[in-house]
Design an enzyme around this catalytic site. Structure first.
Site, short mmCIF file in Angstrom:
data_model
loop_
_atom_site.label_atom_id
_atom_site.label_comp_id
_atom_site.label_asym_id
_atom_site.label_seq_id
_atom_site.Cartn_x
_atom_site.Cartn_y
_atom_site.Cartn_z
N LEU A 95 0.85 -1.20 0.00
CA LEU A 95 0.00 0.00 0.00
C LEU A 95 0.88 1.25 0.00
CD1 LEU A 95 -2.52 -1.40 2.62
CD2 LEU A 95 -3.02 -0.95 0.20
N ASN A 109 -2.38 -5.17 10.67
CA ASN A 109 -1.96 -6.25 9.77
C ASN A 109 -1.51 -7.44 10.61
OD1 ASN A 109 -1.06 -7.53 7.29
ND2 ASN A 109 1.05 -6.96 7.85
N HIS A 111 1.17 -10.67 10.47
CA HIS A 111 2.36 -11.10 9.72
C HIS A 111 2.94 -12.35 10.40
CE1 HIS A 111 5.95 -10.80 7.26
NE2 HIS A 111 6.65 -11.01 8.36
N ASP A 147 5.61 -4.22 6.67
CA ASP A 147 5.69 -5.03 7.89
C ASP A 147 6.32 -4.25 9.05
OD1 ASP A 147 4.49 -7.15 6.57
OD2 ASP A 147 6.39 -7.91 5.84
N GLU A 176 -2.41 -17.45 14.91
CA GLU A 176 -2.97 -16.27 14.23
C GLU A 176 -4.48 -16.20 14.44
OE1 GLU A 176 -0.04 -15.24 10.54
OE2 GLU A 176 -1.75 -16.51 10.08
C1 GRF Z 1 -1.26 -15.35 7.19
O1 GRF Z 1 -0.25 -16.25 7.50
C2 GRF Z 1 -0.87 -13.94 7.54
O2 GRF Z 1 0.05 -13.87 8.59
C3 GRF Z 1 -0.22 -13.46 6.27
O3 GRF Z 1 -0.96 -14.05 5.24
C4 GRF Z 1 -1.53 -15.27 5.69
C5 GRF Z 1 -2.97 -15.23 5.37
O4 GRF Z 1 -3.59 -16.45 5.54
N1 GRF Z 1 -0.21 -12.02 6.23
P1 GRF Z 1 -5.17 -16.57 5.41
O5 GRF Z 1 -5.56 -16.06 4.01
O6 GRF Z 1 -5.80 -15.75 6.48
O7 GRF Z 1 -5.49 -18.03 5.54
#
Ligand code: GRF
Length: 217
Positions: A95, A109, A111, A147, A176
Site C-alpha cells: 500500500l 496487519n 504477519h 511489515d 494467528e
Molecule cells: C497469514 O499467515 C498472515 O500472517 C499473512 O498471510 C496469511 C494469510 O492467511 N499475512 P489466510 O488467508 O488468512 O489463511
C-alpha cells in the site's frame, strides 16, 4: 452494544478472516465485519464472507493502471461502509504511504513472524534456515514501510526438531486465528491504543509472566 465497524482486506484463503467472522458471530463480541475486499477475484475468502452474509467486494488491481486509483477505489468502498478499523488479513499488495496515512492508527496487519525479524515473504523457510529457536506471528498497526508499525500482539512459537516450513506454517496459523479476534477486541474495547509510536494497554489487560525456553531447560 455499539460495535466497531471492521473492513477486512484479503488476497487469498481467508482463514484469518474466518476467525474474525466466527468471533464476531458472538452477540457480545465488540466488533462486526461490514465489508470484505479482495484484490483477487478467485480469493476463497470472498466466498467465506458471502456465506456469512457480509458484503464481499473484489477490487482487482489489474483493472487499474496505477496504485493510486486502485487504492482510491478501496478507500471509497471502506468509507461507504463507514469502516472504523481496517484489518489486513493476507492482503498481498503493498500500500502506498498516501493510503496508509489516510488510515493511520486505524489499520492493522497480521504477519507470520516475530517482527521486526523476518519482514516480507517466506518467513518460515528463512527462520528454519537460520536455525532460530522461535518463530511466531505479529499483529501490528500499519505504517508506510512494509511489515512495520506499532506492535499490538505477538505469539512466540518454538521451532521443533525436524520442523518444515509447512508444519511451522500450520502451527503459526492456529495462533494467528486465536490472536486476530483478541487483538481486534482490545482495540474495540478501547484497551489498546497507539501513543508515541508504541501500543499502550489498559491496566487490566493480562500479560503472561512466564518466559519460554526452547529446547526445554
Ligand atoms: C497469514 O499467515 C498472515 O500472517 C499473512 O498471510 C496469511 C494469510 O492467511 N499475512 P489466510 O488467508 O488468512 O489463511
Amino acid at each position: 452494544m455499539r460495535k466497531l465497524r471492521l473492513g477486512v482486506m484479503i488476497s487469498g484463503n481467508g482463514s484469518n478472516l474466518q476467525a474474525l467472522i466466527d468471533a464476531a458471530a458472538a452477540a457480545d463480541y465488540p466488533a462486526r465485519i461490514v465489508v470484505v475486499i479482495s484484490n483477487r477475484p478467485d480469493a476463497y475468502g470472498l466466498e467465506r464472507a458471502r456465506k456469512a452474509g457480509i458484503d464481499a467486494i473484489c477490487i482487482d488491481h489489474k483493472d487499474f493502471d496505477a496504485r493510486e486509483p486502485f487504492e482510491d477505489r478501496i478507500h471509497e468502498v471502506l468509507s461507504e461502509h463507514k469502516v472504523q478499523l481496517v484489518c489486513l488479513a493476507g492482503f498481498m499488495r503493498l500500500l502506498t504511504p498516501g493510503f496508509v496515512n489516510r488510515w493511520r492508527d486505524r489499520m492493522i496487519n497480521i504477519h507470520p513472524s516475530l517482527l521486526p525479524s523476518y519482514k516480507g515473504l517466506h518467513t518460515h523457510d528463512r527462520a528454519i534456515e537460520d536455525g532460530v529457536r522461535f518463530a511466531g506471528c505479529t499483529i501490528h498497526y500499519v505504517r508506510a514501510e512494509m511489515d512495520n508499525g506499532p506492535i499490538l500482539m505477538q505469539a512466540a512459537i518454538p521451532i521443533a526438531n525436524g520442523e518444515t516450513p509447512d508444519s511451522l506454517a500450520a502451527k503459526i496459523h492456529t495462533y494467528e486465528h486465536r490472536m486476530y479476534p483478541a487483538a481486534v477486541k482490545l482495540i474495540a474495547e478501547g484497551k489498546a491504543r497507539v501513543s508515541a509510536g508504541k501500543v499502550v494497554f489498559a491496566d487490566d489487560v493480562a500479560m503472561p509472566d512466564e518466559g519460554l525456553v526452547s529446547p526445554s531447560a
